[in-house]
Design an enzyme around this catalytic site. Sequence first.
Site, PDB file in Angstrom:
ATOM      1  N   TRP A 195      15.350 -27.065   3.104  1.00  0.00           N
ATOM      2  CA  TRP A 195      14.897 -25.756   2.633  1.00  0.00           C
ATOM      3  C   TRP A 195      15.514 -25.512   1.267  1.00  0.00           C
ATOM      4  O   TRP A 195      16.715 -25.754   1.080  1.00  0.00           O
ATOM      5  CB  TRP A 195      15.325 -24.622   3.570  1.00  0.00           C
ATOM      6  N   GLU A 249      10.884 -26.924   5.044  1.00  0.00           N
ATOM      7  CA  GLU A 249      10.822 -25.543   5.525  1.00  0.00           C
ATOM      8  C   GLU A 249      10.305 -24.600   4.446  1.00  0.00           C
ATOM      9  O   GLU A 249      10.904 -24.485   3.372  1.00  0.00           O
ATOM     10  CB  GLU A 249      12.205 -25.089   5.976  1.00  0.00           C
ATOM     11  N   LYS A 281       8.975 -20.788   2.861  1.00  0.00           N
ATOM     12  CA  LYS A 281       9.461 -19.408   2.901  1.00  0.00           C
ATOM     13  C   LYS A 281       8.484 -18.550   2.107  1.00  0.00           C
ATOM     14  O   LYS A 281       7.760 -19.038   1.241  1.00  0.00           O
ATOM     15  CB  LYS A 281      10.883 -19.331   2.310  1.00  0.00           C
ATOM     16  N   ASP A 318       9.745 -21.093  10.008  1.00  0.00           N
ATOM     17  CA  ASP A 318      10.801 -20.131  10.342  1.00  0.00           C
ATOM     18  C   ASP A 318      10.097 -18.799  10.612  1.00  0.00           C
ATOM     19  O   ASP A 318       9.319 -18.322   9.773  1.00  0.00           O
ATOM     20  CB  ASP A 318      11.775 -20.008   9.155  1.00  0.00           C
ATOM     21  N   HIS A 355       9.749 -16.145   7.956  1.00  0.00           N
ATOM     22  CA  HIS A 355       9.284 -16.544   6.627  1.00  0.00           C
ATOM     23  C   HIS A 355       7.813 -16.265   6.378  1.00  0.00           C
ATOM     24  O   HIS A 355       7.168 -16.942   5.579  1.00  0.00           O
ATOM     25  CB  HIS A 355       9.569 -18.031   6.407  1.00  0.00           C
ATOM     26  N   HIS A 364      12.319 -22.757  13.218  1.00  0.00           N
ATOM     27  CA  HIS A 364      13.546 -21.969  13.142  1.00  0.00           C
ATOM     28  C   HIS A 364      13.179 -20.629  13.765  1.00  0.00           C
ATOM     29  O   HIS A 364      12.442 -19.840  13.182  1.00  0.00           O
ATOM     30  CB  HIS A 364      13.997 -21.768  11.689  1.00  0.00           C
ATOM     31  N   ASP A 380      13.065 -11.007   6.109  1.00  0.00           N
ATOM     32  CA  ASP A 380      13.679 -12.202   6.707  1.00  0.00           C
ATOM     33  C   ASP A 380      15.159 -11.937   6.929  1.00  0.00           C
ATOM     34  O   ASP A 380      16.026 -12.511   6.299  1.00  0.00           O
ATOM     35  CB  ASP A 380      13.486 -13.399   5.758  1.00  0.00           C
ATOM     36  N   ASP A 436      17.088 -12.364   9.519  1.00  0.00           N
ATOM     37  CA  ASP A 436      17.880 -13.301  10.341  1.00  0.00           C
ATOM     38  C   ASP A 436      18.685 -12.588  11.428  1.00  0.00           C
ATOM     39  O   ASP A 436      19.857 -12.917  11.654  1.00  0.00           O
ATOM     40  CB  ASP A 436      18.789 -14.150   9.449  1.00  0.00           C
ATOM     41  N   ASP A 456      17.749 -19.896  14.039  1.00  0.00           N
ATOM     42  CA  ASP A 456      18.268 -19.601  12.700  1.00  0.00           C
ATOM     43  C   ASP A 456      18.457 -18.099  12.561  1.00  0.00           C
ATOM     44  O   ASP A 456      17.521 -17.367  12.235  1.00  0.00           O
ATOM     45  CB  ASP A 456      17.306 -20.122  11.627  1.00  0.00           C
TER      46      ASP A 456
HETATM   47  C1  LIG Z   1      20.946 -21.710   6.496  1.00  0.00           C
HETATM   48  C2  LIG Z   1      19.503 -22.127   6.607  1.00  0.00           C
HETATM   49  O1  LIG Z   1      19.268 -23.300   5.875  1.00  0.00           O
HETATM   50  C3  LIG Z   1      18.597 -21.036   6.088  1.00  0.00           C
HETATM   51  O2  LIG Z   1      18.708 -19.939   6.969  1.00  0.00           O
HETATM   52  C4  LIG Z   1      17.124 -21.467   5.973  1.00  0.00           C
HETATM   53  O3  LIG Z   1      16.744 -22.192   7.136  1.00  0.00           O
HETATM   54  C5  LIG Z   1      16.308 -20.241   5.870  1.00  0.00           C
HETATM   55  O4  LIG Z   1      15.639 -19.849   6.801  1.00  0.00           O
HETATM   56  C6  LIG Z   1      16.405 -19.446   4.610  1.00  0.00           C
HETATM   57  O5  LIG Z   1      15.736 -18.239   4.706  1.00  0.00           O
HETATM   58 MN   LIG Z   2      15.351 -21.114   8.525  1.00  0.00          MN
END
Ligand SMILES: C[C@H](O)[C@H](O)[C@@H](O)C(=O)CO
Ligand SMILES: [Mn+2]
Length: 417
Positions: free
Chosen positions: A184, A225, A227, A258, A261, A285, A293, A295, A325
Amino acid sequence: MTIKESFELAKKDYEKWGIQVDHVLEKLQQIPISIHCWQGDDVGGFEVNKSELSGGIDVTGNYPGKARTPEELRNDLEKALTLIPGKHRINLHAIYAETNGEVIDRDELQPEHFANWVKWAKEHDLGLDFNPTLFSHEKAADGLTLSHPDPAIREFWINHCIASRKIGEYFGKELGSTTLTNIWIPDGYKDIPSDRLTPRIRLKESLDKIFAEEIDEQYNLDAVESKLFGIGSESYVVGSHEFYLGYALKNNKLCLLDTGHYHPTEMVSNKISSMLLYSDKLALHVSRPVRWDSDHVVTLDDELKEIALEIVRNDALDKVMIGLDFFDASINRVAAWTIGTRNMIKSLLYGLLMPNDYLKQLQEEGNYTERLALLEEFKTYPFGAIWDYYCEQMGVPVKETWLDVVKEYEKEVLLNR
Ligand SMILES: C[C@H](O)[C@H](O)[C@@H](O)C(=O)CO
Ligand SMILES: [Mn+2]
């Protein structure tokens, strides 16, 4: 009533639909979840010359007791794993290298810098997955890496990713299970670009160089990955979903989705079946975006259950590599891993305990009334009694009793850091 007695009662409800609950539990045990190490220390890592977290991602909160050393991080992961049923994998980032105090830049990382992680994984019967780290570094300071206009910066990151694939291969060989090495990158622009194509041409060329060397897929699989945006790349990211979906398909790599994303109304669950038509495998993810996003820790919400249903009903348990994630620093980090991972496994159990074949038949017959009725009624079937029994059988705490273990660990260990 005992856990077993509740289970036996609940089992009868599912067996009426031809669902073999014992087979479901056997299947559930076989599904590994890739648990991300970076929840344990707020995506910090162990580099000698550590940089601030960058790359358009952010961790909020200052809950005490985060891991400061590899030993503390491994101890915290071990504690969480005692609360999570099944055999799983740990997902590492390159910044978690252990270099004995030596300054090793990311393009020079070697498998030996992860030898302790491999030794630990062997001791705990864990798989390992990997990620090159293309953020939190001076050469990523202007928010561009593999697509940077400066060839020297691109070369540094290309070499880092090449080194990372070799580390993934090392994990796979040492542990006898295929490592997923996922790339990513944070590359993008805060404001409206004047040229969206050129950075994407550079990214494509960089990825072609990274993947030029064939690595046996029994040891290492490559994922890319996408985004939608990050902090500081609100207007444009180079590695968009369209870019990576195309790249992955053309180059036989895994496209990693993800769940944070995409646009808030865009559901990853709705993408899985289409992508599995054209790809042998895909990677996830699983996260929880709140407004963006963010998390957040994964909760057992409708989208999580729908993702699990798509994986199960499309017979894709061996095609979808499930990673987590999220990074929440506002709560106990061992609890975060436990909540998020238990919820991921719960959602898979939920999907496995559905009369999926009959529901497909109803749809084929155009019987949308019964389809909707059953999808809704199964939401209140005694799934929790099956989950409790599974936890008991797997030797992990039942219901919320795992929280007592975390509280004790916090008092005895985390608060003394
Ligand atoms: C730490 C990870 O590489 C990161 O969260 C990535 O996977 C991501 O989702 C960035 O938005
Ligand atoms: Mn991710």
